[in-house]
Design a protein around this motif. Structure first.
Motif, short mmCIF file in Angstrom:
data_model
loop_
_atom_site.label_atom_id
_atom_site.label_comp_id
_atom_site.label_asym_id
_atom_site.label_seq_id
_atom_site.Cartn_x
_atom_site.Cartn_y
_atom_site.Cartn_z
N GLU A 81 1.10 12.80 4.83
CA GLU A 81 0.68 11.64 4.03
C GLU A 81 1.80 10.62 3.97
N ILE A 82 1.43 9.34 4.14
CA ILE A 82 2.42 8.25 4.02
C ILE A 82 1.87 7.23 3.05
N PHE A 83 2.72 6.72 2.19
CA PHE A 83 2.33 5.59 1.33
C PHE A 83 3.61 4.83 1.01
N ASP A 84 3.88 3.77 1.78
CA ASP A 84 5.12 2.99 1.61
C ASP A 84 4.76 1.58 1.19
N VAL A 85 5.57 1.03 0.29
CA VAL A 85 5.27 -0.32 -0.21
C VAL A 85 6.44 -1.25 0.04
N LYS A 86 6.17 -2.40 0.63
CA LYS A 86 7.17 -3.48 0.73
C LYS A 86 6.50 -4.75 0.25
N GLU A 87 7.01 -5.26 -0.88
CA GLU A 87 6.38 -6.41 -1.54
C GLU A 87 4.89 -6.14 -1.76
N ASP A 88 4.00 -6.97 -1.14
CA ASP A 88 2.57 -6.72 -1.39
C ASP A 88 1.89 -6.01 -0.22
N ILE A 89 2.69 -5.41 0.66
CA ILE A 89 2.09 -4.75 1.83
C ILE A 89 2.30 -3.22 1.74
N VAL A 90 1.18 -2.50 1.87
CA VAL A 90 1.24 -1.03 1.83
C VAL A 90 1.02 -0.49 3.23
N THR A 91 1.92 0.39 3.66
CA THR A 91 1.68 1.15 4.89
C THR A 91 1.19 2.52 4.46
N THR A 92 -0.01 2.86 4.92
CA THR A 92 -0.64 4.11 4.45
C THR A 92 -1.09 4.96 5.63
N SER A 93 -1.04 6.29 5.43
CA SER A 93 -1.67 7.16 6.42
C SER A 93 -3.17 7.11 6.19
N SER A 94 -3.92 7.52 7.22
CA SER A 94 -5.38 7.39 7.15
C SER A 94 -5.99 8.43 6.21
N ASN A 95 -5.24 9.50 5.92
CA ASN A 95 -5.88 10.61 5.19
C ASN A 95 -5.77 10.48 3.67
N ILE A 96 -5.28 9.35 3.18
CA ILE A 96 -5.21 9.17 1.72
C ILE A 96 -6.62 8.85 1.20
N LYS A 97 -6.99 9.53 0.11
CA LYS A 97 -8.31 9.25 -0.49
C LYS A 97 -8.29 7.85 -1.11
N ILE A 98 -9.43 7.18 -1.09
CA ILE A 98 -9.51 5.82 -1.65
C ILE A 98 -9.05 5.82 -3.12
N SER A 99 -9.53 6.81 -3.89
CA SER A 99 -9.18 6.83 -5.33
C SER A 99 -7.67 6.97 -5.50
N SER A 100 -7.06 7.79 -4.67
CA SER A 100 -5.63 8.00 -4.78
C SER A 100 -4.85 6.77 -4.30
N PHE A 101 -5.36 6.10 -3.25
CA PHE A 101 -4.73 4.86 -2.76
C PHE A 101 -4.71 3.83 -3.90
N ILE A 102 -5.85 3.67 -4.58
CA ILE A 102 -5.95 2.66 -5.66
C ILE A 102 -4.95 3.00 -6.77
N ASP A 103 -4.89 4.28 -7.13
CA ASP A 103 -3.97 4.70 -8.22
C ASP A 103 -2.51 4.52 -7.82
#
Ligand SMILES: Cc1cc2nc3c(=O)[nH]c(=O)nc-3n(C[C@H](O)[C@H](O)[C@H](O)COP(=O)(O)OP(=O)(O)OC[C@H]3O[C@@H](n4cnc5c(N)ncnc54)[C@H](O)[C@@H]3O)c2cc1C
Length: 289
Positions: A81-103
């Protein structure tokens, strides 16, 4: 040269109903859950060498499994799983659940995807389907995607190089990562939007039995659910599958429904809407048979 044992070494023993939100699906020859992108690439290369089709699976919230034959069913569940944030841009892996991405994004005061709150999808599946609701879609936010193509190579595509439309994209491969440009919002704004959408969904959609969400796409200027209802089909039950009494575009598994129960409902609905309304309904769900 390919190694025929290579693919088999990744196979997990399980049944497909576990990976589809409507809980229908049998045992399958090639069901794999790679733990790294390099294993994913090896699997895709082997599948190609053996002339086998691949099928990526995320949340399984839009897939109806029938006889999948020798397709290689690839789950995203065990990828890193990847979830990296730079300013307003998120780099995410594809397997993150939508609910978890939002949180997760909310912790950085970033929002935007609240319109798809409450859908049991993963980012990769949502991007592949260009998931949307209430006049918005995920491609309003996608900047780029990275995917493993059918040759097993990692390719990055910018938004302008991608074709996408209503519940469709042209991505042929397995999406592994994406960049999304989100909106700066306060946590309260995000929570309020999320709660609002979830309560609208609970009011309008049936959540008491397994389903795949909307079965058909809305034809231009019309609602599939309304057309089905006007054809008098709300509540129609075949075997253990039923057209929801609450929203006629949802087909529910009332307990041990079969692939045939669901596809028979689909056949009846398409025929009735064609005959009574002269409209060809197009499937939104993906039938793998
Ligand atoms: C209760 C409920 C409500 C829903 N509401 C909505 C809604 O409001 N709006 C909406 O758009 N949809 C809705 N859906 C449908 C569904 O959630 C979406 O289509 C979602 O985008 C599917 O995501 P998933 O991860 O579950 O994909 P899956 O069902 O796993 O796969 C869907 C398709 O995407 C492909 N795919 C999956 N992962 C990848 C990947 N990593 N790379 C490439 N291809 C991939 C699959 O091969 C398949 O063709 C709803 C479903 C349910 C059950």
């Amino acid at each position: 040269m390919f190694d025929s044992k290579m693919l088999t070494s990744f196979v997990i023993k399980s049944s497909l109903y576990r990976y589809s939100n409507i809980k229908i699906g049998d045992k399958v020859t090639y069901l794999v859950a790679p733990q790294s992108i390099s294993d994913l690439a090896i699997i895709i290369k082997e599948a190609k060498a053996q002339n086998l089709e691949i099928l990526p699976v995320g949340g399984g919230s839009n897939i109806l499994f029938g006889d999948v034959g020798n397709r290689v069913i690839i789950l995203d569940a065990n990828l890193p799983e990847i979830f990296d944030v730079k300013e307003d841009i998120v780099t995410t892996s594809s397997n993150i659940k939508i609910s978890s991405f939002i949180d997760k994004a909310m912790q950085y005061d970033l929002g935007g995807l609240e319109f798809i709150s409450g859908i049991p999808a993963h980012i990769g599946g949502a991007i592949n389907m260009n998931a949307g609701a209430f006049g918005k879609c995920i491609f309003d936010y996608v900047l780029w995607i990275e995917y493993v193509n059918l040759e097993g190579n990692i390719i990055k595509l910018e938004r302008e190089d991608l074709n996408f439309g209503y519940r469709t994209t042209s991505i042929d491969g397995f999406i592994i990562r994406a960049g999304l440009k989100l909106d700066k919002k306060t946590k309260k704004q995000i929570l309020d939007a999320k709660e609002n959408i979830i309560s609208m969904r609970l009011e309008r959609h049936p959540y008491d039995y397994p389903s795949l969400g909307s079965t058909f796409k809305n034809p231009d200027g019309k609602f599939a659910g309304q057309l089905i209802e006007e054809c008098g089909l709300k509540g129609l039950q075949i075997g253990n599958a039923q057209i929801s009494e609450k929203h006629a575009n949802f087909i529910l598994n009332k307990g041990n429904a079969t692939f045939e129960d669901v596809t028979e409902i689909i056949r009846i609905v398409k025929k009735a809407v064609k005959e009574q309304k002269n409209i060809e309904l197009e499937l939104e769900i993906r039938i793998i048979n």
